[in-house]
Every structure is written in structure tokens, then in C-alpha cells.
Design a protein around this motif. Structure first.
Motif, PDB file in Angstrom:
ATOM      1  N   GLU A  18       3.468  -9.861   2.697  1.00  0.00           N
ATOM      2  CA  GLU A  18       4.252 -10.316   1.625  1.00  0.00           C
ATOM      3  C   GLU A  18       5.596 -10.293   2.218  1.00  0.00           C
ATOM      4  N   LEU A  65       6.463  -1.826  -9.373  1.00  0.00           N
ATOM      5  CA  LEU A  65       7.069  -2.938  -9.743  1.00  0.00           C
ATOM      6  C   LEU A  65       6.399  -4.399 -10.027  1.00  0.00           C
ATOM      7  N   LYS A  92      -1.733   5.962   3.766  1.00  0.00           N
ATOM      8  CA  LYS A  92      -0.461   4.874   3.975  1.00  0.00           C
ATOM      9  C   LYS A  92       0.448   5.752   4.894  1.00  0.00           C
ATOM     10  N   GLY A 111      -2.201  -2.474  -5.379  1.00  0.00           N
ATOM     11  CA  GLY A 111      -3.574  -2.236  -4.717  1.00  0.00           C
ATOM     12  C   GLY A 111      -3.955  -3.862  -4.350  1.00  0.00           C
ATOM     13  N   GLY A 112      -4.275  -3.894  -3.068  1.00  0.00           N
ATOM     14  CA  GLY A 112      -4.814  -5.198  -2.388  1.00  0.00           C
ATOM     15  C   GLY A 112      -5.760  -5.910  -3.165  1.00  0.00           C
ATOM     16  N   ARG A 170       0.685   2.109  -2.447  1.00  0.00           N
ATOM     17  CA  ARG A 170       0.191   3.091  -3.264  1.00  0.00           C
ATOM     18  C   ARG A 170       0.448   4.546  -2.775  1.00  0.00           C
ATOM     19  N   LEU A 182      -1.631  -6.089   2.720  1.00  0.00           N
ATOM     20  CA  LEU A 182      -1.198  -7.211   2.466  1.00  0.00           C
ATOM     21  C   LEU A 182       0.424  -7.032   2.261  1.00  0.00           C
TER      22      LEU A 182
HETATM   23  P1  ADP Z   1      -3.697  -1.170  -0.626  1.00  0.00           P
HETATM   24  O1  ADP Z   1      -4.893  -2.374  -1.024  1.00  0.00           O
HETATM   25  O2  ADP Z   1      -4.451  -0.259   0.070  1.00  0.00           O
HETATM   26  O3  ADP Z   1      -3.058  -0.877  -1.829  1.00  0.00           O
HETATM   27  P2  ADP Z   1      -1.932  -3.480   0.298  1.00  0.00           P
HETATM   28  O4  ADP Z   1      -0.915  -3.414   1.136  1.00  0.00           O
HETATM   29  O5  ADP Z   1      -3.398  -4.385   1.084  1.00  0.00           O
HETATM   30  O6  ADP Z   1      -2.868  -2.269   0.231  1.00  0.00           O
HETATM   31  O7  ADP Z   1      -2.048  -4.029  -1.011  1.00  0.00           O
HETATM   32  C1  ADP Z   1      -1.099  -3.569  -1.678  1.00  0.00           C
HETATM   33  C2  ADP Z   1      -0.905  -4.598  -2.734  1.00  0.00           C
HETATM   34  O8  ADP Z   1      -0.415  -3.967  -3.995  1.00  0.00           O
HETATM   35  C3  ADP Z   1       0.301  -5.400  -2.538  1.00  0.00           C
HETATM   36  O9  ADP Z   1       0.090  -6.856  -3.104  1.00  0.00           O
HETATM   37  C4  ADP Z   1       1.325  -4.849  -3.071  1.00  0.00           C
HETATM   38  O10 ADP Z   1       2.404  -5.768  -3.474  1.00  0.00           O
HETATM   39  C5  ADP Z   1       1.065  -4.286  -4.172  1.00  0.00           C
HETATM   40  N1  ADP Z   1       1.755  -2.896  -4.679  1.00  0.00           N
HETATM   41  C6  ADP Z   1       1.656  -1.769  -3.618  1.00  0.00           C
HETATM   42  N2  ADP Z   1       2.419  -0.943  -4.062  1.00  0.00           N
HETATM   43  C7  ADP Z   1       3.139  -1.340  -5.072  1.00  0.00           C
HETATM   44  C8  ADP Z   1       4.016  -0.785  -5.888  1.00  0.00           C
HETATM   45  N3  ADP Z   1       4.620   0.178  -5.876  1.00  0.00           N
HETATM   46  N4  ADP Z   1       4.550  -1.580  -6.964  1.00  0.00           N
HETATM   47  C9  ADP Z   1       4.072  -2.892  -7.116  1.00  0.00           C
HETATM   48  N5  ADP Z   1       3.267  -3.360  -6.291  1.00  0.00           N
HETATM   49  C10 ADP Z   1       2.459  -2.816  -5.312  1.00  0.00           C
END
Ligand code: ADP
Length: 481
Positions: free
Chosen positions: A381, A351, A279, A22-23, A274, A377
Motif C-alpha cells: 500500500e 484509520l 510487527k 488486518g490483511g 495491528r 500488505l
Molecule cells: P496483518 O494482516 O498482519 O495485519 P498486513 O500488513 O498484511 O498485516 O495487512 C494489514 C492491513 O490492515 C492493511 O491493509 C492495512 O492498511 C490495514 N491496517 C493495519 N493497521 C491499520 C490501522 N491502524 N488502521 C487502519 N488500517 C490498518
């Protein structure tokens, strides 16, 4: 130097500041510096909502949390927050399920937060509230006599008036948002939508958006309810250089090596999200199937890894999304798999950051195709993690906030499976020079809008607001623009 008080709905346990999926969680881990107070929900439910916060210190940060009563949490979080407000902000009007008692519960929890936070405040504290769940917090704090500078950042998209108006009590909520001194948005489009809502829903005159430094730093100021409000654009970013270093090191990690070995020379495409209906995961899986149908040359040549961490599992719409995705993944794999090749690998557990970084770096294609998103994000990344000498290609939804300044990606309409499949084909076939040129431009952009810059810009705006934010105050005139 004023103390920073960060408020978010979820506060991690001290020393457990592990990145969660989650961002917002990832950004806050960067924003909360030593000397700050971090206030919010403990993550625990109790028979009744606590009236005072529990304090813990760790690493120079004071963690102040309260437990929520089970019923309060259900009404506030599962009910209004995620059953009505979230789908509205994501443009999913059909999923809005409004119940007045849940709205009352949402406001009551904000009131409880305000009552528990107010006694902890010092007169000069800068208060920075995150999360759409806490929109009414400033209004509740003001009602208790708190006249500190209070800012709010919206990590989700913002919507045009026609969408906002579909939510009962929208005008009241919009008025609550105007009790903040500074309101921040991810993109210029979201700021413009907010301006339109204030104009049309609250009937308040709002001047044109100012862009003092060209494209970035747009702001607009207006008066509402006897206060001045400054709304700004401040895109969330990541610490790109640190993430690049993690990715470089992670290539040698056992997890990344195992993944590389399992690919057996095939290209890797990756999606990391997520498990949320914003998504566009079903659309993405469908597009991947379409790729094999329309470009059979990619069969056996690519594996798609989708990491989808479960989110809000107690909400019905999320459970049905999960079932839908299980079925779609099964369909595509059933149709195209061979005994020694599975096109789609699908994991529903989060992860660690290092593992993620290594996986991104291994991937030839990053697929980021939300139907609507605040920033995203993952897109940033993915770019930061690439090897500049042999980078992968980013496929990015035009409805992600990140699309605003990531034009070097292959920008797609996530609702159009054929278009996404063609972008996958283009990415998999792209020559090295073009991959490098696109990556170079994207990497420069990602390095410009860092997590630090995000915090500095917001706090500088909040700091320049006069303490007694009422428009009658003489200090106001100087700071108004
Ligand atoms: P959101 O805030 O809606 O989840 P974002 O892409 O802005 O979407 O942020 C997601 C963040 O959570 C990123 O830093 C990403 O690396 C992390 N993340 C998303 N899914 C996973 C996952 N399955 N395992 C680990 N980290 C995750």
C-alpha cells in the motif's frame, strides 16, 4: 461456473464491509464477489454454539454466520488459536501456551463450523478456506461426506520442522492440512518449509518443487491419506491502481491537510500496523531513538507517525505489548522532544482507507519492520500510494513475506536497531533520482501481484482438481501435475 464458497473465521455484517485493520479482512473484501457464499463466525458470542447458520443476502452475496458459545470461543480463539498456534507460526516458541482442553475446543469449533456449513453446500461448489484458525475444517467436512473441491490459504508464515514440532499435536494438524485439495502459501520459502514438514514430520515422500513459469507459480504435489494434495505459492497482493487513485484524491482531504500543516515542513516517517508482537513495534521505536542518538542532524527534522490498531486485546501477551510500547514511546519522546516538536506520534485507533492512503502519500519514509510476517500488505500500500514524481522510501524487514519480491526497498534486520536506524538515515538523506528508481521498480512489482491475480491463480488451481479427489479416481492422473 461453480459457485465460490469462502470460509473465514470472521465474516463482517452485510453492508458493513468496511475495511478492518488486518490483511486477511482486506483481501477477503476483494475476493468475495457477487454470487458467492461467505461463511464464518458472526462475531457474536452466545451461551452455546449455534448448530445452524443464519443467512442474509446483500449485494448478491449470501452471508452465512453462526454465533459461538462463549466457552467454545475462548478455547478456540483465545486459547489454542492465539495462545499456541499463532505464536508457533510466528516463530515465537517462548509464547506458546499449550493446553489440551483448548486444542480439543479448537477442533470442536471446526467441527461445529463443518456441521453448519455442510447443509448449505451444492455439489459443484468450490470451497476456499482462509485463516490458520480453520486448518481442520476440510477434514471435518470430509468426515461428513463432503467431496467438493476444498482449498486453504495460509496468510501467516509457515515454519520449518524444528519449529513446528515444538507444538504438541503438530503432526495431527499437519495431517489435517493435507485433507485439502490445494494449500496456498505466500512465499516460496513457506512452501519449502511445508514440504520439509510433510517429509520429516509425516514421513511422506514429496517430490521437488516445480516452477513451471520460472520464479512464480511454484507447486508441489504429493499423496497423503488416500488423497492428492497440491501445495502452491500464491502471493497476496492489493489492487494497486485503485489504491493509487484513492491516495491521489486523499491528498486534498481535510485529515491529510491537517497532518501536512502540523508537520511544519518536516519529513514524515510512517508505520501502520495491528498492535501485534509480530510487527516488531518496540524494536522500531528503539531504532527511531537510535537514529536521533547517532544522527543528531535529524532531530527536529522528522516526525514519526505510528498508527497501531489494537488487536486481540483480551490476550495477556497483547496487553503487555501495549504497556511496553507506551513506555518506550514515552522514553523516546521524553528524551528528544522540544516544546514545539514531538518526534513520535502514536495512535492506537484504526484509520479509514482513504485517510491511510493520504498519510502514506505524504510520508517520506514507510517503516515496515515486522519480526516475522505472512506478506505485509502495508508495504505494498505504501508503494502504491506514492507520488511517482517525488516518492517516499520503503524500509522493509527481511522477515516479511513481501521482502521476497520487493528488493528495491531498504531491506533490514528488524532485530538490529542500529541497522534500522542507518536505513532511516539513508532514506531521509536519499537523493531524488535514487528514490524514483527504487520506487519505479517496486511499483511495477506491486502492480503485477494484484489481489485479483491472487484469487485467479488460487481458484484456477482449485478448479483443475478432480471432483472426487481420491488418488484412485481416473480423472486424477490427468490433473496430477
Ligand atoms: P496483518 O494482516 O498482519 O495485519 P498486513 O500488513 O498484511 O498485516 O495487512 C494489514 C492491513 O490492515 C492493511 O491493509 C492495512 O492498511 C490495514 N491496517 C493495519 N493497521 C491499520 C490501522 N491502524 N488502521 C487502519 N488500517 C490498518
Amino acid at each position: 461456473m461453480a459457485r465460490l464458497v469462502v470460509v473465514s473465521n470472521r465474516v463482517p455484517q452485510p453492508r458493513q464491509r468496511l475495511p478492518q485493520a488486518g490483511g486477511l479482512a482486506v483481501v477477503l473484501a476483494d475476493a468475495v464477489k457477487s454470487g458467492s457464499l461467505w461463511f464464518g463466525w458472526s462475531g457474536k458470542c452466545a451461551p452455546a454454539t449455534a448448530t445452524a447458520a443464519t443467512l442474509q443476502e446483500a449485494g448478491g452475496v449470501t452471508y452465512a454466520t453462526i454465533d459461538l458459545g462463549e466457552t467454545d470461543h475462548r478455547l478456540f480463539y483465545t486459547g489454542f488459536g492465539n495462545g499456541a498456534l499463532w505464536p508457533m507460526l510466528l516463530f515465537r516458541l517462548g509464547l506458546i501456551n499449550f493446553r489440551p482442553e483448548e486444542y480439543a475446543g479448537y477442533r470442536a469449533v471446526n467441527r461445529a463450523y463443518a456441521r453448519a456449513l455442510a447443509p448449505l453446500l451444492q455439489p459443484d461448489d468450490l470451497i476456499w478456506v482462509h485463516d490458520y484458525l480453520l486448518i481442520p475444517l476440510a477434514e471435518e467436512l470430509r468426515a461428513l461426506g463432503v467431496d467438493n473441491r476444498i482449498g486453504f490459504f495460509l496468510h501467516t508464515p509457515f515454519v520449518p520442522p524444528a519449529i513446528l514440532s515444538a507444538l504438541p499435536r503438530a503432526a495431527e494438524l499437519l495431517g489435517s492440512l493435507c485433507a485439502y485439495d490445494v494449500v496456498g502459501f505466500q512465499t516460496r520459502g513457506y512452501l519449502a518449509a511445508f514440504k520439509d514438514c510433510v517429509t520429516q514430520v509425516l514421513n511422506v515422500e514429496v517430490p521437488n518443487i516445480q516452477s513451471p513459469n520460472g520464479q512464480a507459480d511454484e507447486t508441489v504435489c504429493f499423496s497423503h491419506g488416500g488423497r492428492r494434495v497440491r501445495a502452491i505459492v500464491d502471493p497476496v497482493g492489493i489492487d494497486a491502481d485503485a489504491f493509487s487513485r484513492v491516495a491521489q484524491r486523499a491528498v486534498g482531504s481535510p485529515e491529510t491537510r491537517r497532518l501536512a500543516a502540523s508537520l511544519d515542513g518536516r519529513a514524515l516517517a510512517i508505520g501502520v500496523d495491528r498492535l501485534d508482537y509480530a510487527k516488531g513495534l518496540p524494536n522500531r521505536v528503539e531504532a527511531f531513538g537510535r537514529l536521533f542518538e547517532q544522527h543528531p542532524e535529524h532531530r527536529r527534522q522528522v516526525s514519526f507517525l505510528q498508527v497501531a490498531a489494537p488487536s486481540r486485546e483480551d490476550i495477556g501477551d497483547y496487553q503487555s505489548l501495549r504497556r511496553q510500547l507506551d513506555r518506550l514511546v514515552g522514553d523516546v519522546n521524553g528524551r528528544y522532544s522540544d516544546a514545539d516538536w514531538t518526534p513520535l506520534r502514536y495512535m492506537t485507533r484504526p484509520l479509514g482507507r482513504r485517510t491511510l492512503a493520504g498519510f502514506y502519500r505524504l510520508a517520506r519514509v514507510g517503516v515496515v519492520t515486522p519480526l516475522r510476517d505472512g506478506m505485509n500488505l502495508v508495504a505494498k500500500e505504501f508503494i502504491a500510494a506514492q507520488d511517482p514524481l517525488d516518492p517516499g522510501v520503503l524500509i522493509l524487514s527481511r522477515f516479511a513475506g513481501a521482502a521476497d519480491d520487493m528488493a528495491g526497498a531498504l531491506i533490514v534486520n528488524p532485530f538490529d536497531a542500529d541497522e534500522v536506524a542507518e536505513a532511516m538515515h539513508a532514506a531521509l538523506s536519499m537523493r531524488e533520482e535514487e528514490r524514483k528508481a527504487r520506487h519505479e521498480a517496486l511499483h511495477a512489482q506491486v502492480r503485477r501481484t494484484t489481489a485479483n491475480r491472487f484469487c485467479e491463480v488460487f481458484l484456477a488451481q482449485l478448479q483443475r482438481t478432480p471432483r472426487h479427489g481420491g488418488i484412485g479416481h481416473p480423472a486424477f492422473a490427468a490433473a496430477a501435475m
